[in-house]
Design an enzyme around this catalytic site. Sequence first.
Site, PDB file in Angstrom:
ATOM      1  N   GLU A  99      -4.853   7.914  -0.576  1.00  0.00           N
ATOM      2  CA  GLU A  99      -5.539   7.326   0.678  1.00  0.00           C
ATOM      3  C   GLU A  99      -4.504   7.349   1.887  1.00  0.00           C
ATOM      4  OE1 GLU A  99      -8.021   3.253   2.229  1.00  0.00           O
ATOM      5  OE2 GLU A  99      -6.723   3.243   0.357  1.00  0.00           O
ATOM      6  N   THR A 143      -7.762  -3.935  -0.366  1.00  0.00           N
ATOM      7  CA  THR A 143      -6.619  -4.445   0.611  1.00  0.00           C
ATOM      8  C   THR A 143      -6.662  -5.785   1.184  1.00  0.00           C
ATOM      9  OG1 THR A 143      -6.372  -2.115   1.462  1.00  0.00           O
ATOM     10  CG2 THR A 143      -5.049  -3.715   2.359  1.00  0.00           C
ATOM     11  N   ASP A 200       0.946  -1.031  -0.005  1.00  0.00           N
ATOM     12  CA  ASP A 200      -0.067   0.042   0.030  1.00  0.00           C
ATOM     13  C   ASP A 200       0.756   1.344   0.104  1.00  0.00           C
ATOM     14  OD1 ASP A 200      -2.783   0.692  -0.282  1.00  0.00           O
ATOM     15  OD2 ASP A 200      -3.350  -0.268   1.812  1.00  0.00           O
ATOM     16  N   ILE A 237      -3.789   0.705  -3.138  1.00  0.00           N
ATOM     17  CA  ILE A 237      -4.388  -0.833  -3.420  1.00  0.00           C
ATOM     18  C   ILE A 237      -5.739  -0.667  -2.937  1.00  0.00           C
ATOM     19  CG2 ILE A 237      -4.343  -3.179  -2.648  1.00  0.00           C
ATOM     20  CD1 ILE A 237      -1.365  -2.893  -1.974  1.00  0.00           C
ATOM     21  N   ASP A 238      -6.690  -0.611  -3.775  1.00  0.00           N
ATOM     22  CA  ASP A 238      -8.197  -0.689  -3.622  1.00  0.00           C
ATOM     23  C   ASP A 238      -8.591  -2.080  -3.499  1.00  0.00           C
ATOM     24  OD1 ASP A 238     -10.554   0.272  -3.505  1.00  0.00           O
ATOM     25  OD2 ASP A 238     -11.038  -0.192  -5.591  1.00  0.00           O
ATOM     26  N   ASP A 256     -11.871   5.788  -4.464  1.00  0.00           N
ATOM     27  CA  ASP A 256     -12.539   4.122  -4.636  1.00  0.00           C
ATOM     28  C   ASP A 256     -13.389   4.352  -5.499  1.00  0.00           C
ATOM     29  OD1 ASP A 256     -11.527   3.282  -2.202  1.00  0.00           O
ATOM     30  OD2 ASP A 256     -13.289   4.377  -0.939  1.00  0.00           O
ATOM     31  N   ASP A 281      -5.830   5.630  -5.351  1.00  0.00           N
ATOM     32  CA  ASP A 281      -5.872   4.468  -4.483  1.00  0.00           C
ATOM     33  C   ASP A 281      -4.734   3.512  -4.570  1.00  0.00           C
ATOM     34  OD1 ASP A 281      -6.698   2.420  -2.504  1.00  0.00           O
ATOM     35  OD2 ASP A 281      -8.761   2.613  -2.670  1.00  0.00           O
TER      36      ASP A 281
END
Length: 395
Positions: free
Chosen positions: A117, A185, A92, A182-183, A332, A180
Amino acid sequence: MATIIHCLRVVPKVTNTNTEPFVSLFAKRVSRLAIVASAASFSSSTMSYEKELAAANKAASLAARLCQKVQKELLQSDVQSKSDKSPVTVADYGSQALVSFVLENELSSESFSLVAEEDSGDLRKESGQETLQRITKLVNDTLLSDGSFSASSLTTEDVLRAIDRGRSEGGSHGRHWVLDPIDGTKGFLRGDQYAIALALLDEGKVVLGVLACPNLPLVSISGDSQHSSHDEVGCLFFAKVGAGTCMQSLDGSSPKKVHVSTTENPEEASLFESFEAAHSLHDLSSSITKKLGVKAPPVRIDSQAKYGALSRGDGAIYLRFPHKGYREKIWDHAAGCIVVTEAGGVVTDAAGNPLDFSQGRYLDLDTGIIVTNQKLMPSLLKAVRESLDEKNSSL
């Protein structure tokens, strides 16, 4: 660098076969949206965003390479706990640092604003130093593997600064990248679907978007959330305002234009929804699909990979109804939204309003998000309205 091709956008004709006032209202709204989209496309004709899209594709692809390496070597120490209790991984932070660095490096002549994020707060603590060292090594190894960057390595302070460039609040003026890192996670931690989601806002409008989906098969996942071990995986979706949506493999195959499903009969439509029940009200989605007459069971997968799969016609509907009190963040949905709309789809809130990404880091919208093609949207909005009315009356 990923090859960029122009994709002509094909917009399905909206046929109003239902005389109900609600559907008629939707048809008028679609017409207004088309006029707005046309005006936006015209006003951006002198701004092709080619350079920005090339930089975004490069950044997202390199971030995907970093994430793939981490996922293969996932260790318990890679997972930290944030204040909101959602898992945060080395990938991330590394993904955000890498995207931030690549964008600023590739677009050095432009002012740089990133809405993202993560922040570096936990990594600056004594307990985060070992994690920070590993992130820095991963970022440097990934940059070195690309071969197009300087041989000099980033320091831990460079990485912290790159992460913290994501503190922008966005808004309706100027240009803002939205990320994002890592959308999905939790999907990443399970070894399932996740996405690196990157978009560009220009004067509050999403003008390009990239979804790197390392675990998404190149073939359709329609009707099944699983895939065979021998299927080739790793998709890169990219869209630019007025130019359509394309998909290629993360390995760099030739891009091809994609388009949403043309299904008109709700009984033949398939549905995507969030894998985690905590992310969306599955019972409400079930009520809506029953009213529509959808026969196929829902396909539940993590992340904005759903938007990518929908853009190429794997499914026809995506429903997201978060629990009360949850505020959607712009990262998101920004990339996924333009990937679907440029592929001929429609993305609205539960009242049929377009999503507004110009109000800062959050989306202020009505109840939830619905995504489908233009032919199914009138009946879907009607089913959503009826199901929400029933839910509210039972409280």
